[in-house]
Design an enzyme around this catalytic site. Structure first.
Site, mmCIF file in Angstrom:
data_model
loop_
_atom_site.group_PDB
_atom_site.id
_atom_site.type_symbol
_atom_site.label_atom_id
_atom_site.label_comp_id
_atom_site.label_asym_id
_atom_site.label_seq_id
_atom_site.Cartn_x
_atom_site.Cartn_y
_atom_site.Cartn_z
ATOM 1 N N HIS A 157 -1.354 -0.345 -12.187
ATOM 2 C CA HIS A 157 -0.511 -1.451 -11.734
ATOM 3 C C HIS A 157 -1.386 -2.669 -11.463
ATOM 4 O O HIS A 157 -1.472 -3.565 -12.292
ATOM 5 C CB HIS A 157 0.280 -1.031 -10.491
ATOM 6 C CG HIS A 157 1.195 -2.096 -9.985
ATOM 7 N ND1 HIS A 157 1.244 -2.460 -8.667
ATOM 8 C CD2 HIS A 157 2.075 -2.873 -10.623
ATOM 9 C CE1 HIS A 157 2.144 -3.416 -8.520
ATOM 10 N NE2 HIS A 157 2.652 -3.690 -9.688
ATOM 11 N N CYS A 195 -1.481 1.254 -2.438
ATOM 12 C CA CYS A 195 -1.150 -0.174 -2.432
ATOM 13 C C CYS A 195 0.335 -0.413 -2.665
ATOM 14 O O CYS A 195 0.998 -1.073 -1.888
ATOM 15 C CB CYS A 195 -1.958 -0.915 -3.482
ATOM 16 S SG CYS A 195 -3.684 -0.991 -3.035
ATOM 17 N N HIS A 196 0.845 0.090 -3.770
ATOM 18 C CA HIS A 196 2.241 -0.183 -4.075
ATOM 19 C C HIS A 196 3.030 1.091 -4.369
ATOM 20 O O HIS A 196 4.082 1.059 -4.989
ATOM 21 C CB HIS A 196 2.345 -1.177 -5.239
ATOM 22 C CG HIS A 196 1.670 -2.475 -4.946
ATOM 23 N ND1 HIS A 196 0.549 -2.900 -5.604
ATOM 24 C CD2 HIS A 196 1.928 -3.416 -4.023
ATOM 25 C CE1 HIS A 196 0.155 -4.059 -5.104
ATOM 26 N NE2 HIS A 196 0.964 -4.398 -4.152
ATOM 27 N N GLY A 197 2.468 2.227 -3.984
ATOM 28 C CA GLY A 197 3.232 3.463 -3.995
ATOM 29 C C GLY A 197 3.398 4.150 -5.338
ATOM 30 O O GLY A 197 4.322 4.930 -5.506
#
Lengths: 690, 138
Positions: free
Chosen positions: B83, B102-104
């Site tokens: 990502h 960070c963003h799962g």
């Protein structure tokens, strides 16, 4: 810049220069007799404020660069030593770091002013586009500047932002390698960012010259949006605009000084006081506040490439604004609908900024998508549509008519106020929800610190006792590598004499060498030596402590923090609450409990701590009652130890705090008097122009 | 502005000895400044990775194509979330694989993206087995 001048200096030497280079005439025609609309309000002083901020950033930046080392192993330390050892280094750094935020704050006001009063409309399209270019250059400069201290957020911010370019099909990966100068963010990246961070401000200055040139050709817009027709509509730039700008700058400096002297870390991220570590990612990577709305747009679009395109088009779309908004009336003052939508747009931007700082989950993702749609809808649907359907109120014939007709009645934009309030309410409600959902750790209780507030000072006794606790307990595992023994004798510190500091140093064994035979040897410490670390390197520290290296404590009270939530972080701005770090450290030291509560499992080799994120801490309970003997009769309790050692660690993190606050008080007295003088001078100058 | 000669030289292949890595353990080595996860997968992890319907994955790739045949227990991936470049944590998440804080994003025991915003699987670096217990990355 507005045509040939007939200016003739009276001084013969200046006449001699003027015949060969008519620079004085240029200045005279552009900044002295230049006609400026007489109805400008204070929102127009932000141009001067921005020029002041650019000058300030370049000046402080050039001096900072003299002390900075652009190397991955040395950058973090060089910034810390700059703050500690360079004369007024802390002031330079605060001015530069807070200056970036203030620069962006001013540019946003400046842009929104242009948006509200239609300053982008014919004949000012090029002027507006140059402004957007300056804004883009500012964003690049600000981003690269944030990388230079080489803290955790610098490093990971650089990783995330450079990775955005990998979304470009086919060439993305090679562009990223080109940006990095390697296979990942590293030393070559830091070097090139430093070089570009030094270059771009001068490019900005160049485009600012073009921006001002275009401004002086097209003339300034004004709150009524009618062009000056007769001489009665304008006043000469000097003294009228000069003194008004001066007053505006003075007021802005008060806000700027509030941050520099009292809240230097309010806008920063605590993680950036941890040196960059390519092997550990911070749990939340958050950019600086001024990028947050765009970061929210990036994250709300589920496809990577589309997200990157969305983020960049959110800025590029501004370039097309002169053609998207075809309404003939410039100023929103006379556009009842545009005015409402403008304030809704402002609310959308602020909410996007709030969402950019939240974790991307649940309600935040959906809200982000709705607001991203609203952001683009404002430019692509609302403005083109308003130009067709809106019936503007009649504009005055001339600026002087507008000034004479000025009545006291002001219609409040009722609908938009209600919407903004509703949004703020829902924000508040959702923040309570998220606080409830955040079960990872308890909020540390607040303490009364002697160093808090605008006149805070360190408690000398607490500093000396804290040093004792550090030396006898913490120093077994934790280093204090940015503190030298000489610091113990410096003003604003624990208040030891130079001889006492030297005696303290000589108790330590310091490794030195090589000597004439090439061997390393140990000698007693000297005042110039730094506190020796208990482990030779991080791996040894890790190995000796069950896999978790004890962090260096020099900066721990600034490198730890906890979220304050929505309403509190605004209150903190006014109360100058800056003690999240000390509150957290003191709470962790006292937060050990022998038995974990029901439902919490603690892994083997870890201990339960109420305030540690995730509750499982590798450090065993370090302090117990009576462990350290105090000579001054203070109670030998864990609470007292924790308070003393935290005070001491606040001092190690910020040894110049007392002089910062003292100088701040002096600067504020000066600035308030200066601002009043400017205000009364301005009133006098404008007395016959209203 | 491309990488200079010393950077390229420092990015030369490295050899990693696998003999100390027990089943169910994983190690992280750095190559070209990037973390490389080497997992000694358990039977359960391999079975889980192979039981998935490949076509249903966001970035369809069979587990067999991501490991060297005959050394199916070894998974070697670049530990950088596809990502925005954070480092996922091994042995976390719902798929017995990797979880990016960070963003799962969640990756399975084959390093394939299963859930979250990341668009692609964790990349497999170029490597080969020099002997049964030693690999060369690069």
């Amino acid at each position: 810049m507005s045509g040939p001048s007939d200016y003739q200096p009276s001084n013969p030497a200046l006449q001699w220069i003027e015949r060969r280079l008519p620079i004085l005439g240029l200045v005279h025609s552009s900044f002295v007799i230049y006609p400026t609309p007489r109805n400008l309000n204070y929102w127009w002083t932000f141009g001067a404020i921005l020029s002041f901020m650019l000058g300030m950033q370049i000046l402080t930046g050039v001096i900072l660069a003299m002390h900075y080392t652009p190397h991955a192993d040395l950058a973090f330390k060089s910034v810390e030593l700059l703050v500690r050892d360079v004369n007024y280094g802390w002031l330079l750094r605060n001015m530069h770091a807070c200056g970036a935020s203030m620069f962006f704050f001013a540019v946003y006001v400046h842009m929104l002013r242009g948006l509200y009063y239609g300053s982008y409309k014919e004949p000012r399209e090029v002027l507006w586009i140059l402004g957007v270019i300056i804004y883009l250059l500012m964003m690049a400069t600000g981003f690269m500047g944030y990388v230079l201290p080489w803290g955790q957020m610098s490093f990971w911010g650089a990783t995330v932002i450079t990775n955005l370019f990998s979304a470009i099909p086919y060439v993305g990966e090679s562009i990223v390698t080109l940006l990095w100068g390697g296979y990942s963010v590293g030393n070559p990246t830091l070097n090139r960012f430093f070089s570009l961070h030094y270059l771009l401000p001068f490019l900005i200055a160049g485009v600012v010259v073009l921006h001002v040139w275009a401004l002086h050709v097209a003339g300034q817009n004004n709150p009524d949006g009618v062009e000056p027709k007769t001489e009665k509509d304008t006043v000469p730039f000097t003294p009228h605009a000069t003194i008004k700008d001066g007053f505006g700058v003075a007021c802005f400096m008060l806000l700027y000084a509030w941050f520099i002297f009292y809240m230097p870390n309010y806008l920063g991220d605590a993680d950036n006081y941890i040196p960059a570590n390519p092997g550990v990612t911070p749990p939340h990577i958050v950019p600086e506040w001024y990028y947050l709305p765009f970061y929210a747009i990036l994250r709300s679009i589920p496809n990577k490439l589309a997200g990157v395109i969305g983020m960049f088009s959110a800025i590029i779309i501004l370039c097309f604004l002169p053609w998207l908004d075809a309404a003939r009336t410039k100023s929103s003052k006379y556009r009842p609908l545009a005015k409402q939508f403008f304030w809704i747009f402002v609310a959308v931007c602020i909410l996007l900024g709030y969402l950019g700082a939240q974790p991307p989950e649940g309600i935040y993702v959906i809200a982000g998508r709705v607001l991203t749609f609203c952001y683009f809808a404002y430019f692509l649907i609302v403005l083109p549509l308003l130009a067709r359907i809106e019936k503007p109120r009649p504009v005055p014939n001339s600026i002087s008519d507008a000034v004479l007709a000025k009545t006291g009645s002001r219609s409040t934009p009722m609908v938009s106020t209600a919407i903004v309030l509703a949004l703020a309410g829902s924000l508040f409600a959702s923040s309570i929800d998220s606080a409830r959902a955040n079960e990872g750790s308890d909020k540390p209780p607040g303490n009364k610190w002697s160093f808090a507030g605008p006149f805070g000072k360190y408690d000398r006794g607490a500093l000396q006792r804290g040093l004792k606790v550090y030396k006898e307990v913490c120093a077994n595992c934790h280093g204090l590598s940015y503190i030298a023994f000489r610091n113990l004798a410096e003003a604003g510190g624990p208040g030891y004499s130079v001889a006492q500091a030297a005696a303290f140093a000589s108790d330590y064994k310091v490794k030195d060498g090589p000597n004439d035979t090439g061997d390393m040897f140990e000698r007693p410490g000297r005042p110039a030596d730094y506190f020796p670390s208990p482990f030779p390197n991080e791996q040894a520290a890790r190995a000796a402590n069950g896999g978790a290296a004890p962090p260096d404590l020099s900066l721990i009270t600034k490198a730890r923090s906890y979220g304050r939530g929505f309403p509190m972080f605004i209150v903190d701005f006014f109360t100058q609450y800056q003690e999240q770090g000390p509150d957290y450290v003191a709470a962790v030291l006292q937060g050990f409990e022998d038995k974990a509560p029901e439902g919490v499992t603690i892994p083997e080799g870890s201990y339960y701590n109420k305030y540690f994120p995730g509750h499982a801490i590798k450090m065993p309970k370090p302090l117990s009652d009576g462990q350290v003997t105090y000579d001054d009769g203070s109670p030998a309790t864990v609470a007292q130890y924790a308070k003393d050692v935290t005070t001491f660690l606040m001092w190690t993190a910020e040894p110049h705090m007392e002089s910062r606050k003292r100088l701040g008080a002096q600067v504020f007295v000066f600035l308030i008097i200066f601002a009043f003088l400017m205000y009364f001078t301005k009133k006098k100058v404008w007395a016959d122009s209203h | 502005m491309n990488p200079d000669a010393s950077t390229i030289a420092a990015g030369a292949p490295i050899e990693v000895d696998l003999s100390p890595v027990a089943e169910g353990q994983d190690i992280k080595v750095f190559w070209r400044g990037k973390p490389i996860y080497i997992s000694h997968r358990t039977k359960k992890q391999i079975d889980e990775a192979r039981a998935v319907n490949v076509a249903s994955l966001p970035d369809p790739q069979a587990d067999e194509a991501r490991v060297k045949s005959g050394h199916d227990q070894w998974l070697v991936v670049i530990g950088i979330c596809t990502h925005l470049g954070c480092i996922p944590i091994a042995h976390e998440g719902n798929y017995d694989g990797f979880f990016c804080p960070c963003h799962g994003s969640q990756y399975d025991s084959s390093g394939r993206i299963r859930q979250g915003p990341a668009p692609a699987n964790l990349p497999v670096p170029p490597y080969q087995f020099v002997s049964d217990t030693k690999i060369q990355i690069g």
